[in-house]
Design a protein around this motif. Structure first.
Motif, mmCIF file in Angstrom:
data_model
loop_
_atom_site.group_PDB
_atom_site.id
_atom_site.type_symbol
_atom_site.label_atom_id
_atom_site.label_comp_id
_atom_site.label_asym_id
_atom_site.label_seq_id
_atom_site.Cartn_x
_atom_site.Cartn_y
_atom_site.Cartn_z
ATOM 1 N N ASN A 459 0.818 -1.226 0.000
ATOM 2 C CA ASN A 459 0.000 0.000 0.000
ATOM 3 C C ASN A 459 0.844 1.264 0.000
ATOM 4 O OD1 ASN A 459 -1.999 -1.938 2.031
ATOM 5 N ND2 ASN A 459 -2.889 -0.958 0.244
ATOM 6 N N PRO A 464 -5.017 1.933 -2.274
ATOM 7 C CA PRO A 464 -5.791 0.700 -2.072
ATOM 8 C C PRO A 464 -5.442 -0.336 -3.138
ATOM 9 C CG PRO A 464 -7.214 2.645 -1.997
ATOM 10 C CD PRO A 464 -5.890 3.094 -2.537
ATOM 11 N N GLU A 483 -9.589 -2.980 -2.249
ATOM 12 C CA GLU A 483 -9.577 -2.253 -0.982
ATOM 13 C C GLU A 483 -10.159 -0.854 -1.129
ATOM 14 O OE1 GLU A 483 -5.821 -3.867 1.592
ATOM 15 O OE2 GLU A 483 -5.372 -2.513 -0.059
ATOM 16 N N THR A 484 -10.659 -0.340 -0.022
ATOM 17 C CA THR A 484 -11.044 1.066 0.080
ATOM 18 C C THR A 484 -9.950 1.801 0.855
ATOM 19 O OG1 THR A 484 -12.186 0.730 2.185
ATOM 20 C CG2 THR A 484 -13.480 0.399 0.149
ATOM 21 N N GLU A 486 -10.466 3.288 3.546
ATOM 22 C CA GLU A 486 -10.697 2.898 4.943
ATOM 23 C C GLU A 486 -9.989 1.576 5.264
ATOM 24 O OE1 GLU A 486 -13.301 5.962 3.792
ATOM 25 O OE2 GLU A 486 -13.066 3.984 2.852
ATOM 26 N N ASP A 487 -9.976 0.652 4.299
ATOM 27 C CA ASP A 487 -9.257 -0.616 4.492
ATOM 28 C C ASP A 487 -7.768 -0.380 4.704
ATOM 29 O OD1 ASP A 487 -11.510 -2.265 4.169
ATOM 30 O OD2 ASP A 487 -11.274 -2.315 1.995
ATOM 31 N N TYR A 489 -6.276 2.039 6.091
ATOM 32 C CA TYR A 489 -5.967 2.567 7.413
ATOM 33 C C TYR A 489 -6.588 1.742 8.551
ATOM 34 C CZ TYR A 489 -4.061 6.733 5.208
ATOM 35 O OH TYR A 489 -3.290 7.595 4.477
ATOM 36 N N ALA A 490 -7.234 0.615 8.209
ATOM 37 C CA ALA A 490 -8.010 -0.127 9.204
ATOM 38 C C ALA A 490 -7.167 -0.689 10.347
ATOM 39 C CB ALA A 490 -8.778 -1.253 8.524
ATOM 40 N N ARG A 491 -5.895 -0.967 10.103
ATOM 41 C CA ARG A 491 -5.039 -1.557 11.146
ATOM 42 C C ARG A 491 -4.354 -0.498 12.013
ATOM 43 N NH1 ARG A 491 -0.757 -4.365 8.187
ATOM 44 N NH2 ARG A 491 -0.128 -5.204 10.210
ATOM 45 N N ASP A 492 -4.459 0.774 11.617
ATOM 46 C CA ASP A 492 -3.804 1.837 12.374
ATOM 47 C C ASP A 492 -4.561 2.120 13.671
ATOM 48 O OD1 ASP A 492 -2.275 1.911 10.133
ATOM 49 O OD2 ASP A 492 -2.576 4.036 9.690
ATOM 50 N N ILE A 493 -3.821 2.361 14.743
ATOM 51 C CA ILE A 493 -4.420 2.689 16.034
ATOM 52 C C ILE A 493 -3.743 3.948 16.574
ATOM 53 C CG2 ILE A 493 -4.808 1.924 18.406
ATOM 54 C CD1 ILE A 493 -4.633 -0.967 17.376
#
Length: 505
Positions: A459, A464, A483-484, A486-487, A489-493
């Motif tokens: 990425n 995406p 992927e979008t 949002e996908d 960045y989905a693993r970012d916290i």
């Protein structure tokens, strides 16, 4: 002239457009978007049958298993096709093992290799009854202990690493310029030959381990059949030596691994992209060109780039699957027979990767801009909506895949250009290739992209990753959704103390 190099059977030309089976590639992009990876179900099935027929022809002594390398393409939609064809699998990781078992592949034809296996992975292998291909000296004892706890017998093979002093020709795979035998020594996998005699004796005494055979996988160090003849002779000689050292041990199965090249071998691109003129003499040529003055120097270098450094993807071919099978299996079998081994009933296994999946997939990408300049040096760029970061293995291996302008197959090639991706990087996907006049929205198909490419996508630039579609006749199904953002960045916290809402409160 338009490009005329051979294509896989599922690809055809109709009214100047490239078709996948019965579907126009432009229609695929209209429905599923661009960029897009496309796999052919029928080509996968044809490859399964072709591989089996080619290898079985030269091994009349026992069954033959084709066990494609899951690492080359671990998409479950793809493996559903292979499961339907009754194939086995070469497995490296716990994730790949999940793929094979979830689709119901025969455990007897699943080989789990790789160093550093966890106890959890070994336990799973023993419970499921798959073959464990041993890579480390302490692994058999670990397996034996776990199998004893489970009250089971583990079936293992030793992944051997023979010495090959006779394979002295230069590799065409590694970036380093070195001989194949040295490359095989440097390659991390396998148990060095110096330890095998003693290790085998220890394994044969273990109560909860059955040594069912031997395994060897070299990888793709050269594309010619000479390499495979030398390779299989050395492997067979090691088997004979071990059999004698182990008191007449006779294996139930022998695995010759994989490493066969795709017929339209994109790794031949390494020779082009590291051409002597480009690699060693570009800068000296530039210095010499200063005698022509500033304008003359740029004109000279522009000529050199366009004429002398032009890449020609698809122009060099590797042997066919049938030629590989004949060279490898015949040499292997003859050496074993001459050494006195009874081959009746012994199972032969092969684990093709790139050669199995490669020609079953293409990558479609749309032209965003055809950028040109004439001063101070003539250069052209075809900017696409994909990126080399969606084909990372191709970048690592210096691949130069053949291609087609999918909506202009018959257009005359009038320009030399770099086909580039749209990441913030050099992103040269096809350097200095001939292309026709192109417009925004034109469609480029990169061929032989079914192995290692989509599954290595990243990425970079928060791009995406594209979807994967499986085509069968006039039917097309998404087997991996795109992927979008949002996908991505989905693993970012974000830590609580840095969240904006916390600061505002």
């Amino acid at each position: 002239m338009p490009r005329t190099t051979p294509m896989a059977d599922y690809l055809s030309e109709r009214d100047g457009h490239l078709f996948v089976d019965d579907i126009d590639t432009t229609k695929l992009v209209e429905e599923f978007g661009s960029p897009l990876f496309v796999m052919s179900e029928q080509q996968l099935r044809n490859n399964a049958r072709r591989f089996h027929a080619a290898f079985a022809k030269h091994w009349p002594d026992g069954p033959v298993d084709i066990m494609p390398a899951n690492k080359a393409n671990w998409n479950q939609g793809v493996w559903a096709v292979l499961a339907d064809e009754g194939l086995g699998a070469d497995i490296y990781s716990a994730g790949e093992l999940h793929c094979a078992l979830s689709l119901g592949l025969d455990p007897n034809r699943i080989s789990v290799n790789g160093g550093g296996k966890t106890d959890e992975t070994l336990r799973k292998c023993i419970i499921e009854g798959v073959r464990i291909t041993v890579e480390e000296l302490n692994e058999p004892e670990r397996i034996n202990n776990i199998a004893k706890e489970l009250g089971k017998t583990a079936k293992i093979r030793l992944r051997v690493k023979p010495d090959f002093p006779g394979i002295w020709r230069r590799t065409d795979f590694a970036v380093e310029s070195l001989s194949v035998d040295l490359g095989l020594q440097i390659y991390k996998a396998g148990i060095p030959a110096q330890y095998l005699e003693e290790l085998g004796r220890e394994v044969l005494k273990m109560s909860n381990v059955e040594l069912v055979g031997l395994h060897f996988h070299s990888g793709r160090w050269r594309s010619d059949t000479w390499y495979w003849k030398k390779l299989m002779k050395g492997y067979a000689e090691l088997i004979l030596r071990l059999s004698k050292a182990w008191g007449g041990y006779r294996p139930q199965e022998l695995d010759i691994g994989g490493g066969f090249a795709i017929e339209a071998d994109p790794l031949h691109g390494l020779k082009t992209r590291m051409h002597a003129i480009e690699t060693f003499f570009t800068y000296p040529f530039e210095l010499l060109a200063h005698v022509f003055g500033k304008a003359g120097r740029y004109k000279f270098m522009g000529f050199a780039i366009e004429k002398l450094m032009q890449s020609k993807p698809g122009s060099q071919r590797a042997p066919t699957i049938e030629e590989y099978a004949e060279a490898a299996v015949t040499t292997f079998r003859d050496t074993l027979l001459k050494g006195g081994m009874d081959l009746k009933g012994i199972r032969l296994q092969a684990e093709p990767g790139r050669s199995f999946f490669g020609n079953a997939g293409i990558h479609l990408t749309s032209v965003k801009r055809f950028k040109k300049q004439t001063k101070p040096i003539k250069l052209n760029w075809v900017l696409t909506d994909t990126t080399a970061f969606f084909m990372n293995t191709g970048v690592i291996e210096f691949s130069l895949n053949d291609f087609r302008i999918a909506n202009k197959l018959n257009a005359e090639e009038t320009h030399v250009a770099d086909v580039v991706g749209h990441s913030c990087h050099g992103d040269r996907i096809l350097p200095t290739v001939k292309v026709p006049e192109l417009e925004n929205g034109d469609l480029i198909a990169l061929l032989d992209m079914g192995a290692y490419q989509e599954i290595s996508a990243s990425n970079f630039n928060a791009l995406p990753r594209p979807p994967v579609v499986l085509v069968n006749g006039s039917q097309a199904d998404v087997i991996k959704r795109g992927e979008t953002i949002e996908d991505v960045y989905a693993r970012d916290i974000i830590p609580p103390h840095l969240r904006r809402e916390e600061k505002i409160a």
